[in-house]
Design an enzyme around this catalytic site. Structure first.
Site, PDB file in Angstrom:
ATOM      1  N   LYS A   4       4.168  -0.290   2.850  1.00 31.85           N
ATOM      2  CA  LYS A   4       5.620  -0.113   2.909  1.00 31.85           C
ATOM      3  C   LYS A   4       6.236  -0.915   4.071  1.00 31.85           C
ATOM      4  O   LYS A   4       5.519  -1.415   4.933  1.00 31.85           O
ATOM      5  CB  LYS A   4       5.951   1.381   3.045  1.00 31.85           C
ATOM      6  CG  LYS A   4       5.542   2.196   1.814  1.00 31.85           C
ATOM      7  CD  LYS A   4       6.279   1.754   0.574  1.00 31.85           C
ATOM      8  CE  LYS A   4       6.089   2.665  -0.624  1.00 31.85           C
ATOM      9  NZ  LYS A   4       4.776   2.558  -1.276  1.00 31.85           N
TER      10      LYS A   4
HETATM   11  C1  LIG Z   1       8.868   4.826  -5.660  1.00 32.77           C
HETATM   12  C2  LIG Z   1       7.750   5.579  -4.985  1.00 32.77           C
HETATM   13  N1  LIG Z   1       7.758   6.917  -4.978  1.00 32.77           N
HETATM   14  C3  LIG Z   1       6.804   7.623  -4.372  1.00 32.77           C
HETATM   15  C4  LIG Z   1       5.740   7.015  -3.741  1.00 32.77           C
HETATM   16  C5  LIG Z   1       4.647   7.847  -3.165  1.00 32.77           C
HETATM   17  O1  LIG Z   1       4.398   7.596  -1.820  1.00 32.77           O
HETATM   18  P1  LIG Z   1       2.921   7.748  -1.210  1.00 32.77           P
HETATM   19  O2  LIG Z   1       2.079   6.658  -1.743  1.00 32.77           O
HETATM   20  O3  LIG Z   1       3.171   7.635   0.277  1.00 32.77           O
HETATM   21  O4  LIG Z   1       2.430   9.102  -1.582  1.00 32.77           O
HETATM   22  C6  LIG Z   1       5.683   5.631  -3.711  1.00 32.77           C
HETATM   23  C7  LIG Z   1       4.563   4.933  -3.039  1.00 32.77           C
HETATM   24  O5  LIG Z   1       4.069   3.937  -3.432  1.00 32.77           O
HETATM   25  C8  LIG Z   1       6.706   4.873  -4.357  1.00 32.77           C
HETATM   26  O6  LIG Z   1       6.677   3.542  -4.376  1.00 32.77           O
END
Ligand SMILES: Cc1ncc(COP(=O)(O)O)c(C=O)c1O
Length: 358
Positions: free
Chosen positions: A179
């Site tokens: 990110k």
């Molecule tokens: C649009 C979106 N929502 C939720 C998430 C979930 O985040 P995490 O991977 O930190 O659990 C991501 C992560 O890639 C994402 O891109």
């Protein structure tokens, strides 16, 4: 190969982690609260609650809003799976609404037709770092008394009409390694609502306020101080990272001529988590990926299958047709845009993309 993403880890992050290791307070020290303060400041909200991931942020945001079995939550089918899974985790039912071709985000003109007496919330996603049409989404939510949980996982610092995403509804962010800023794994919930922030804090730590006294069922969705230390160092570089992503995106858009380049809507400030082009007109996207990879350019397909078309999700929502999302899944192709790119990298990417045949 020029990678599609590269975490920007420098001396500040390394020193911050060593400091935590030396302190002996690996998990419950002060850094999580410091990161929360910094995050709330950047998002313009009164509170921020750190979690173990973006997925757990979405999960407890839904729980904290009291959403559960029997409820419907409207969302986009063109997103990372965690957006929709979080709805399933709490026992609610996702209702997918098709997207806009220019922003890849939920199409607000189609939302109202999906509202039923069981609808409790909308989860729009600011995909690739481009804010969704928050003006329209918030209007619909007000008219139908719906909660808005913004999935801002990819969009830290993006603004809509001058206001930061994550400050319109309840914001959920991811701090995963790829990110725009990272803690390795991590997430954040942003809100102005004190009671909601309090419920999120309880839910992330076993429903416990006083040590070993439990007010409700809860989880271990906490962030550690080790992770927060990395995040604090990264937050100090957020503006620099975003500026570099914007410069890179502008260079790509000015020079790429062979595919459809991404648009930025008036009133929106994009943070370019991904720079996503479209290989349109029935051309072979997967052949383009192969050619780019052979030329040393890393690529990403976010996402090759829209969420409603995965078998287990089809078992929940049935056969639905969402033609724009289905077409975008066949056309999108993300190119490197991260702050680690050199001028030579950018030139190589443009040359490879403009040289695509077929
Ligand atoms: C649009 C979106 N929502 C939720 C998430 C979930 O985040 P995490 O991977 O930190 O659990 C991501 C992560 O890639 C994402 O891109």
């Amino acid at each position: 190969m020029i990678p599609i993403s590269r975490p920007q880890i420098g001396e500040a992050e390394k020193a911050a982690v060593l400091e935590v290791l030396d302190s002996g307070m690996l998990v419950q020290g002060p850094r999580v609260a410091w990161l929360e303060e910094r995050f709330a400041e950047v998002c313009g909200t009164r509170y921020a609650v750190a979690t173990s991931s973006g997925t757990t942020a979405l999960h407890i945001a839904l729980l904290a809003h009291g959403i559960g079995p029997g409820d419907e939550v409207i969302t986009t089918p063109f997103t990372f799976i965690a957006t929709a899974n979080s709805i399933l985790f709490v026992g609610a039912r996702p209702v997918f609404v098709d997207i806009e071709e220019d922003t890849f985000n939920i199409n607000p003109a189609l939302i109202e037709a999906a509202v039923t007496p069981r609808t409790r919330a909308i989860i729009p996603v600011h995909l690739y770092g481009h804010p969704c049409d928050l003006g329209a989404v918030m209007d619909i939510a007000r008219r139908h008394d719906l909660v808005v949980i913004e999935d801002a996982a990819q969009a830290i610092g993006a603004t809509y009409r001058g206001k930061t995403v994550g400050s319109f509804g309840t914001g959920c962010f991811s701090l995963y390694a790829t990110k725009n800023v990272t803690t390795g794994e991590g997430g954040m919930i942003t809100t102005d609502d004190e009671a909601l922030a309090d419920r999120c804090r309880l839910l992330r730590s076993h429903g416990m306020r006083r040590r070993y006294y439990y007010e409700s069922l809860g989880y271990n969705f906490r962030m550690s101080d080790l992770h927060a230390a990395i995040g604090l160092a990264q937050m100090g570089r957020l503006e620099e990272f975003t500026a570099k992503r914007r410069t890179n995106a502008t260079y790509l858009s000015v020079h790429i001529s062979s595919v459809v380049t991404p648009q930025v809507r008036e009133g929106c400030e994009h943070v370019w988590h991904q720079y996503t082009v479209r290989v349109d007109g029935g051309r072979d996207r997967d052949a383009a990926v192969r050619q780019l990879n052979e030329a040393g350019v890393g690529t990403g397909i976010f996402y090759p299958v829209p969420v409603h078309q995965h078998d287990y999700m089809r078992d929940v929502v049935g056969d639905v047709s969402l033609p724009v999302a289905e077409r975008m899944a066949k056309e999108v192709l993300s190119l490197p845009v991260h702050p680690g790119l050199s001028r030579a990298d950018l030139e190589r990417i443009v040359e490879a993309v403009n040289g695509l045949c077929g």
